[in-house]
Design an enzyme around this catalytic site. Structure first.
Site, mmCIF file in Angstrom:
data_model
loop_
_atom_site.group_PDB
_atom_site.id
_atom_site.type_symbol
_atom_site.label_atom_id
_atom_site.label_comp_id
_atom_site.label_asym_id
_atom_site.label_seq_id
_atom_site.Cartn_x
_atom_site.Cartn_y
_atom_site.Cartn_z
ATOM 1 N N ASP A 127 -12.828 88.014 18.641
ATOM 2 C CA ASP A 127 -11.928 88.187 19.787
ATOM 3 C C ASP A 127 -11.206 89.529 19.725
ATOM 4 O O ASP A 127 -10.471 89.883 20.648
ATOM 5 C CB ASP A 127 -10.969 86.999 19.947
ATOM 6 C CG ASP A 127 -10.056 86.795 18.764
ATOM 7 O OD1 ASP A 127 -10.181 87.536 17.772
ATOM 8 O OD2 ASP A 127 -9.202 85.880 18.835
ATOM 9 N N SER A 128 -11.470 90.323 18.668
ATOM 10 C CA SER A 128 -10.980 91.705 18.643
ATOM 11 C C SER A 128 -11.564 92.494 19.814
ATOM 12 O O SER A 128 -11.052 93.556 20.162
ATOM 13 C CB SER A 128 -11.355 92.394 17.324
ATOM 14 O OG SER A 128 -12.751 92.336 17.117
ATOM 15 N N ASP A 131 -16.122 83.978 18.276
ATOM 16 C CA ASP A 131 -14.738 83.491 18.150
ATOM 17 C C ASP A 131 -14.362 82.595 19.327
ATOM 18 O O ASP A 131 -14.720 82.895 20.475
ATOM 19 C CB ASP A 131 -13.769 84.686 18.174
ATOM 20 C CG ASP A 131 -13.389 85.158 16.790
ATOM 21 O OD1 ASP A 131 -13.800 84.519 15.798
ATOM 22 O OD2 ASP A 131 -12.675 86.175 16.703
ATOM 23 N N LYS A 170 -16.178 80.640 15.345
ATOM 24 C CA LYS A 170 -15.105 80.869 14.369
ATOM 25 C C LYS A 170 -13.789 80.511 15.018
ATOM 26 O O LYS A 170 -13.579 80.795 16.204
ATOM 27 C CB LYS A 170 -15.084 82.324 13.903
ATOM 28 C CG LYS A 170 -13.917 82.625 12.970
ATOM 29 C CD LYS A 170 -14.076 83.952 12.251
ATOM 30 C CE LYS A 170 -13.709 85.168 13.057
ATOM 31 N NZ LYS A 170 -12.287 85.221 13.510
ATOM 32 N N GLU A 173 -9.310 80.098 14.087
ATOM 33 C CA GLU A 173 -8.268 80.562 13.164
ATOM 34 C C GLU A 173 -7.359 79.435 12.707
ATOM 35 O O GLU A 173 -7.017 78.543 13.497
ATOM 36 C CB GLU A 173 -7.420 81.639 13.856
ATOM 37 C CG GLU A 173 -8.203 82.890 14.197
ATOM 38 C CD GLU A 173 -7.330 84.013 14.763
ATOM 39 O OE1 GLU A 173 -6.092 83.853 14.831
ATOM 40 O OE2 GLU A 173 -7.914 85.048 15.145
ATOM 41 N N GLU A 233 -8.270 87.371 5.870
ATOM 42 C CA GLU A 233 -7.806 88.644 6.453
ATOM 43 C C GLU A 233 -6.441 89.047 5.909
ATOM 44 O O GLU A 233 -5.488 88.258 5.945
ATOM 45 C CB GLU A 233 -7.759 88.523 7.996
ATOM 46 C CG GLU A 233 -7.274 89.819 8.638
ATOM 47 C CD GLU A 233 -7.611 89.965 10.109
ATOM 48 O OE1 GLU A 233 -8.343 89.126 10.655
ATOM 49 O OE2 GLU A 233 -7.130 90.944 10.716
HETATM 50 O O1 KIV Z 1 -11.920 89.259 15.983
HETATM 51 C C1 KIV Z 1 -12.499 89.779 15.015
HETATM 52 O O2 KIV Z 1 -13.160 90.815 15.131
HETATM 53 C C2 KIV Z 1 -12.368 89.122 13.732
HETATM 54 C C3 KIV Z 1 -12.868 89.825 12.510
HETATM 55 C C4 KIV Z 1 -12.072 91.022 12.206
HETATM 56 C C5 KIV Z 1 -12.914 88.923 11.345
HETATM 57 O O3 KIV Z 1 -11.866 88.045 13.669
#
Ligand code: KIV
Length: 264
Positions: free
Chosen positions: A44-45, A83, A113, A115, A183
């Site tokens: 989600d970055s 994510d 993924k 959190e 992280e």
């Molecule tokens: O959102 C993302 O890119 C991430 C990674 C940095 C692990 O969660």
């Protein structure tokens, strides 16, 4: 040969370090897939590096699915993990099932993924795994909780906070997660977690003792306007792109490009 979730666990057993990069579109995915990375993450970055949001909070499920479908078309052998955005899984295990189900069915990704490692989140992970959805955990600095942390700060610095993160990681493994992102936590804590777990830990800002490492590809390429202190740029594409754009402008303005007769 295509990478799968069980293979990552075997890699850890064999002591082979796992490489993970993020992707947000077809071309980036195609290049890093062909480069031989083990896992591609539509993190989600992408909210920040591809959509220009200030943090990951505003990202919607539709937005990440749109990007993940493009990434999927570029991926041939790499394991693809997507994510779940903020508030698309925190409400209840049923909400998480609906969101993760959409991600797997609509994008062709193999896993999601999410959190956090609270008891409620551990229950959600167990429910997803029970439904046949592979889940990657993420503890330490979990960016969707940025407002709770008061910024993108290192986590697990006190012995109590470190113990809590270790317990969360153990609980996520017991719930059936196949890997966990660690992280921005102290390296010594990441080492303890990595030694304790059978499943691989994937570090970012967590030192050298994890079972693998992940970087946001915009940071890897030197494209990001801002990068966290623990990131490493292996190229300076920001400068390369700017130079190419400037060279184009100069050549057009000076009648050097295109040639009056196009090449046949
Ligand atoms: O959102 C993302 O890119 C991430 C990674 C940095 C692990 O969660």
């Amino acid at each position: 040969m295509a990478v799968n979730t069980q293979q990552l666990i075997r890699y850890k057993k064999e002591g082979r370090l796992i490489t993970v990069l993020t992707a947000w579109d077809y071309l980036i995915a195609q290049v890093i897939d062909q480069a031989g990375v083990d896992l591609i993450m539509v993190g989600d970055s992408l909210a920040m590096v591809a959509l220009g949001y200030e943090n990951t909070i505003p990202l919607t499920l539709d937005e990440i699915i749109h990007h993940a479908k493009a990434v999927r078309r570029g991926v041939k052998t790499t394991l693809l993990v997507v994510d779940l955005p903020f508030m698309t899984y925190q409400e209840s295990p049923e909400q998480a099932l609906r969101s993760a189900g959409r991600v797997l069915k609509e994008t062709g990704a193999q896993a999601v993924k999410l959190e956090g490692g609270s008891p409620a989140m551990v229950q959600t992970v167990a429910r997803l795994v029970e439904a046949g959805i592979p889940v990657m955990g993420h503890v330490g600095l979990t960016p969707q909780s940025v407002h709770q942390f008061g910024g993108f700060r290192k986590q697990g610095k006190s012995p109590e906070a470190g113990e809590r993160i270790l317990e969360e990681a153990i609980a996520l493994e017991q719930a059936g997660a196949f890997a966990i992102v660690l992280e921005h936590i102290p390296a010594e804590l990441a080492l303890r977690i990595s030694q304790k777990l059978v499943i691989p830990t994937i570090g970012i800002g967590a030192g050298a003792h994890c079972d693998g490492q992940v970087l946001v590809t915009a940071d890897l390429l030197g494209l990001s306007e801002w990068s966290p202190p623990f990131a490493k740029a292996y190229a300076n594409l920001r400068e390369t792109i700017a130079q190419a754009a400037q060279a184009f402008c100069t050549e057009v303005r000076e009648h050097q490009f295109p040639k009056s007769e196009p090449e046949s």
